[in-house]
Design a protein around this motif. Structure first.
Motif, PDB file in Angstrom:
ATOM      1  N   LEU A 435       0.831  -1.198   0.000  1.00 26.12           N
ATOM      2  CA  LEU A 435       0.000   0.000   0.000  1.00 26.12           C
ATOM      3  C   LEU A 435       0.868   1.252   0.000  1.00 26.12           C
ATOM      4  CD1 LEU A 435      -2.812   1.296   0.210  1.00 26.12           C
ATOM      5  CD2 LEU A 435      -2.607   1.128   2.701  1.00 26.12           C
ATOM      6  N   ALA A 436       1.903   1.259   0.850  1.00 27.99           N
ATOM      7  CA  ALA A 436       2.789   2.413   0.922  1.00 27.99           C
ATOM      8  C   ALA A 436       3.499   2.640  -0.407  1.00 27.99           C
ATOM      9  CB  ALA A 436       3.806   2.229   2.051  1.00 27.99           C
ATOM     10  N   THR A 437       3.963   1.545  -1.022  1.00 26.23           N
ATOM     11  CA  THR A 437       4.672   1.660  -2.294  1.00 26.23           C
ATOM     12  C   THR A 437       3.758   2.180  -3.390  1.00 26.23           C
ATOM     13  OG1 THR A 437       6.189  -0.125  -1.698  1.00 26.23           O
ATOM     14  CG2 THR A 437       5.967   0.389  -4.042  1.00 26.23           C
ATOM     15  N   ARG A 438       2.523   1.704  -3.436  1.00 24.21           N
ATOM     16  CA  ARG A 438       1.574   2.171  -4.453  1.00 24.21           C
ATOM     17  C   ARG A 438       1.316   3.669  -4.301  1.00 24.21           C
ATOM     18  NH1 ARG A 438      -3.805  -0.847  -5.714  1.00 24.21           N
ATOM     19  NH2 ARG A 438      -3.562   0.540  -7.503  1.00 24.21           N
ATOM     20  N   PHE A 439       1.202   4.130  -3.063  1.00 21.16           N
ATOM     21  CA  PHE A 439       0.951   5.547  -2.846  1.00 21.16           C
ATOM     22  C   PHE A 439       2.154   6.384  -3.274  1.00 21.16           C
ATOM     23  CE2 PHE A 439       0.830   9.287   0.105  1.00 21.16           C
ATOM     24  CZ  PHE A 439      -0.192   9.936  -0.536  1.00 21.16           C
ATOM     25  N   LYS A 440       3.359   5.927  -2.928  1.00 27.04           N
ATOM     26  CA  LYS A 440       4.559   6.660  -3.334  1.00 27.04           C
ATOM     27  C   LYS A 440       4.677   6.719  -4.855  1.00 27.04           C
ATOM     28  CE  LYS A 440       8.408   6.243  -1.091  1.00 27.04           C
ATOM     29  NZ  LYS A 440       9.621   5.665  -0.452  1.00 27.04           N
TER      30      LYS A 440
END
Length: 461
Positions: A435-440
């Motif tokens: 999730l964090a990677t997708r947002f970044k």
């Protein structure tokens, strides 16, 4: 023909803010607003409502107007949390994660009173605000003096050196004006039925127990109805009244919905997407139907809202656009797409963009506008565009996974500050990392001003 330094088309938050700032700069300014009647504004015509009228703490600073500056009856409830509810998972936020000048999580407000406050503020600064002044067109002569002739439905004309287009997400005048400065049809990018959502809400009085339960909370249900950034909500107001409504794309085809059985507000018997009022009834039945008779115990309050306790309106679901400032034209607020269906409205961005445009027009030079609005709201827009991009194809299961991951993310950071979380520091498992990677990645995709829908250099001025 009357002449002003600045003519503002539309008298909502963006338009009133523009007129106020222009007048504060010493310019002559007029707001031209067609004016609509509302049940909760019985003695005055004013602008149409275009959002659900809630403000988070850091939005106060983006807006540039603190609630302490408003009349006491504008703020109808203060907030201490936001609740995001999925089919099987949920998430509660008590902090946005931003340092702000406002002490609460946010507030809900009376939209008509807020509009009237902004109008009075503009008039006190010296601007004129005219209702029953429906604009039909703006004719521009770049070499003329003044450059613009604003044509009204009553046959009168108003001349101005600068025009601020603040006619909201339906862009009835904005699209007509911009089309003359483009080498392609403006509706290729800004067709109103494609770049807007439809929103619907009802003002209902809650039973005492339910009112206590929702006090201080804005509640959103995700994955309960199909459509990109489609969701129902409850926003608490005063006197046990709440606004219960939803936003959804225009013209959805139910037959194209995958796994429709997973959406709790759809029924097997549905042949088309339900109307807003039916969605609201189903939400209340699902949440409270075991204990209450919804129609009897949650009555519609008919002296609030636009008409008999209800409101229907368009809300922008596109990315913002630049303005043809070389022609002496600035587009602000919902008309420029600065508001967002993802965060349910955008009075804060509307007011801020309007104020910037009005200040520059009042000073006689709009050339810095496209840079200034990006400096002021670019981070906010990029966040919303990135989130909306991530959830574009989400179904009910995706929302559950995301809420579970987000909860782990907050727990791992020893904080409930999700909106401004440094996702690079999270160490809470694979799902959180994804999730964090997708947002970044989504934010990087829209780096700089790549979130802009229509760039300044595309205008032929």
């Amino acid at each position: 023909m009357e002449r002003f330094d600045v003519a503002v088309v539309g008298g909502g938050p963006a338009g009133s803010a523009a007129a106020h700032a222009a007048a504060e700069s010493g310019a002559s300014a007029v707001v031209l607003e067609k004016g609509v009647p509302r049940a909760d504004r019985p003695d005055r015509l004013g602008p149409d409502s275009t959002d659900a009228a809630g403000i988070l703490d850091y939005w106060v600073d983006i807006m540039g107007i603190h609630p302490d500056e408003m009349p006491d009856d504008v703020v109808v409830s203060t907030l201490d949390r936001a609740e995001f509810i999925g089919p099987n998972e949920s998430l509660v936020l008590h902090k946005t994660g931003f340092d702000t000048s406002y002490d609460h999580f946010g507030f809900c407000m009376h939209r008509a009173r807020f509009d009237d406050f902004l109008r009075d503020r503009a008039e006190s600064a010296g601007a004129e605000y005219r209702v029953k002044a429906s604009v039909r067109d703006v004719v521009t002569d770049i070499e003329g003096s003044p450059r613009h002739t604003v044509r009204l439905a009553n046959g009168e004309d108003v001349a101005a050196d600068f025009v601020v287009l603040a006619d909201g997400p339906q862009r009835q005048i904005t699209n007509k004006v911009l089309d003359r400065f483009l080498s392609f049809d403006v509706t290729d990018r800004l067709a109103t039925t494609k770049v807007n959502h439809i929103a619907y809400q009802e003002h209902r009085r809650l039973p005492e127990d339910v009112a206590r339960e929702v006090e201080g909370a804005i509640k959103f249900w995700w994955g309960y109805m199909p459509g990109h950034t489609a969701y129902p909500w409850i926003f608490p107001n005063d006197d046990n009244v709440a606004r219960i409504g939803l936003t959804m794309p225009i013209g959805m085809d139910l037959s194209a919905v995958e796994a429709r059985e997973k959406y709790k507000l759809l029924r097997d018997s549905d042949e088309r997407i339900p109307q807003g009022r039916e969605y609201v009834r189903r939400l209340l039945e699902q949440e409270y139907g075991d204990e209450y008779d919804v129609e009897t115990d949650f009555p519609v309050v008919e002296d609030r809202g636009k008409s008999k306790g209800t409101e229907t309106y368009a809300i922008s679901s596109t990315r913002p656009i630049d303005s043809p400032t070389a022609a002496g034209i600035a587009v602000v607020g919902g008309a420029m797409g600065a508001t967002s269906a993802f965060h349910e409205g955008g009075d804060h961005t509307a007011v801020r963009t309007g104020a910037i445009a009005g200040e520059l027009a009042g000073a006689g030079d709009l050339s810095a506008y496209n840079d200034r609005w990006k400096e002021a709201i670019g981070d906010e827009v990029r966040r919303n565009v990135a989130f909306a991009d991530i959830v574009c194809d989400y179904g009910p299961d995706d929302w559950d996974r995301s809420f579970a991951a987000a909860r782990k993310m907050m727990e791992a950071s020893s904080s409930d500050k999700l909106f401004n979380l440094d996702v690079g520091t999270v160490r809470a498992g694979l799902s959180v990392g994804r999730l964090a990677t997708r947002f970044k990645k989504a934010k990087y995709k829209f780096r700089g001003d790549r979130y802009v829908q229509l760039f300044a250099d595309e205008y032929t001025v």
